[in-house]
Write an enzyme that holds these catalytic residues in place. Structure first.
Site, mmCIF file in Angstrom:
data_model
loop_
_atom_site.group_PDB
_atom_site.id
_atom_site.type_symbol
_atom_site.label_atom_id
_atom_site.label_comp_id
_atom_site.label_asym_id
_atom_site.label_seq_id
_atom_site.Cartn_x
_atom_site.Cartn_y
_atom_site.Cartn_z
ATOM 1 N N LYS A 35 38.883 43.535 21.270
ATOM 2 C CA LYS A 35 38.597 44.553 20.248
ATOM 3 C C LYS A 35 37.096 44.814 20.200
ATOM 4 O O LYS A 35 36.314 44.045 20.766
ATOM 5 C CB LYS A 35 39.134 44.111 18.887
ATOM 6 N N ARG A 130 44.100 38.668 4.097
ATOM 7 C CA ARG A 130 43.684 39.999 4.566
ATOM 8 C C ARG A 130 44.946 40.798 4.869
ATOM 9 O O ARG A 130 45.303 41.706 4.137
ATOM 10 C CB ARG A 130 42.815 39.905 5.831
ATOM 11 N N TYR A 260 4.031 44.879 11.259
ATOM 12 C CA TYR A 260 4.248 45.427 9.920
ATOM 13 C C TYR A 260 4.197 44.353 8.851
ATOM 14 O O TYR A 260 4.671 43.234 9.059
ATOM 15 C CB TYR A 260 5.608 46.130 9.858
#
Ligand SMILES: Cc1ncc(COP(=O)(O)O)c(C=O)c1O
Length: 368
Positions: A35, A130, A260
């Site tokens: 998947k 689930r 940064y």
């Protein structure tokens, strides 16, 4: 000249990792879970390494079609089943096995016109909460499916929430196993329970091995129970390398800041390298100073904030490093060096799964 960053997929490693799943559960068949575009590796590329699997498990019909286009004629299992009734047409046409996790999916099957008997995997919710039928609803779902002419064969499946650790004062799966055994012991059909963590940690139990294991992250060399164990412990090899190069070096003086937010400030003279890799390549922005990284195969640490296209690395351990030196963000480095994706993920407060799925489309991918 393109930016020097690239991802490499190691099909030999994928084949090796699949073989490890087989070694763990020699009497079971192995689904390679592909998947999410094979966990970011690319279905077509991963297929080269994983074609020795007994079947492929995934979610997207489009990905199932891609596997059939590769001439894969063996089993394909849709782990979440159908999302709408017309998906069943493709299941019939491409002979896709599909999970059935709710009554609505049974309604759709009952209304589906087909001559092709479907193989379904009835999913039980054994505690993950689930997808799946609760134990008390499983039997009537099984009976409904069994009465349908559209259904050829019913198998049983469940999924563990905590196979990766000892939790609940036990091994993490005992409570779900107890629920599962009680609800399914007298139902016929093949069974599939184990994900990678269960395949690595719990398959000495024949009930966990069952008929099919579902090897996801381990197929790609990711370690489901890192840092308790690492890839060497489980005999897994990285399926993906993310590598780039130094595009500049800087000599910092005490008090100089870097990048940064000036989040890193040199306390002493320090040579740093600037790497062509940033969060727009899928490298995690939350990787703090100290995240492991290889320069010319030598382990070092990142410094300061990861920016969109660049990050910085401490060159202290690699005095010979210069512009063009190879940098390994994770995976296989030069001279036999290795950097586990799980190590990098942990330093960034995430898991290897997320990093491999998140490599950005702008990163060219090759097959090693
Ligand atoms: C139902 C199911 N089976 C198997 C897997 C594979 O899990 P892993 O990658 O941890 O092996 C997943 C992944 O989320 C899943 O949802």
């Amino acid at each position: 000249m393109p930016r020097p960053i690239e991802a490499l997929i190691h099909t030999d490693a994928l084949a090796h990792n699949l073989a490890r799943a087989r070694e763990q559960a020699p009497d079971a068949r192995v689904w390679a879970v592909v998947k999410a575009n094979a966990y970011g590796h690319g279905i077509e590329r991963a297929f080269e390494g994983l074609r020795g699997a007994d079947g492929f498990a995934l979610l997207d019909l489009e990905e199932a079609q891609r596997l059939r286009a590769l001439d894969w004629r063996g089993p394909i299992l849709l782990l979440e089943g159908c999302f709408e009734p017309r998906d069943l047409e493709l299941c019939s046409r491409l002979n896709l096995w599909h999970v059935v996790h709710c009554e609505q999916q049974i309604d759709w099957l009952a209304a589906h016109k087909t001559h092709q008997g479907h193989r379904v995997f009835l999913k039980m919710n054994s505690g993950m909460n689930r997808l799946g039928f609760r134990p008390q609803a499983l039997r009537s779902a099984w009976a409904r499916l069994n009465a349908l002419p559209q259904v050829d064969e019913i198998s049983l499946v469940t999924h563990f929430s905590d196979a990766d650790a000892d939790r609940f004062g036990a091994n993490g799966i005992a409570h779900q196993m107890a629920v599962w055994q009680a609800a399914t012991h007298d139902l016929p059909g093949e069974r599939s329970l184990a994900n990678s963590a269960a395949t690595l940690r719990h398959v000495s139990d024949a009930g966990v091995r069952a008929d099919w294991v579902r090897a996801g992250i381990m197929s790609y060399g990711g370690v489901p129970d890192y840092p308790e164990h690492d890839a060497a412990h489980w005999g897994l090899l990285p399926g993906m390398t993310l590598r780039s190069k130094l595009i500049a070096t800087q000599d910092l003086q005490p008090g100089d800041s870097l990048g940064y937010a000036s989040s890193f400030v040199a306390e002493a003279p320090l040579r740093v390298g600037v790497v062509a890799c940033g969060y727009a390549d899928g490298y995690p922005r939350h990787a703090d100073t100290g995240t492991p990284i290889l320069v010319d195969g030598v382990r070092s640490r990142t410094l300061g904030r990861v920016s969109m296209d660049m990050l910085a690395v401490d060159l202290t351990p690699v005095s010979g490093a210069q512009m063009g030196s190879e940098v390994t963000l994770w995976g296989r480095g030069p001279h036999g060096s290795l950097l586990g994706i799980d190590e990098v993920a942990r330093a960034a407060g995430t898991i290897g799964y997320e990093l491999m799925c998140a490599v950005a489309p702008r990163v060219p991918v090759g097959v090693a």
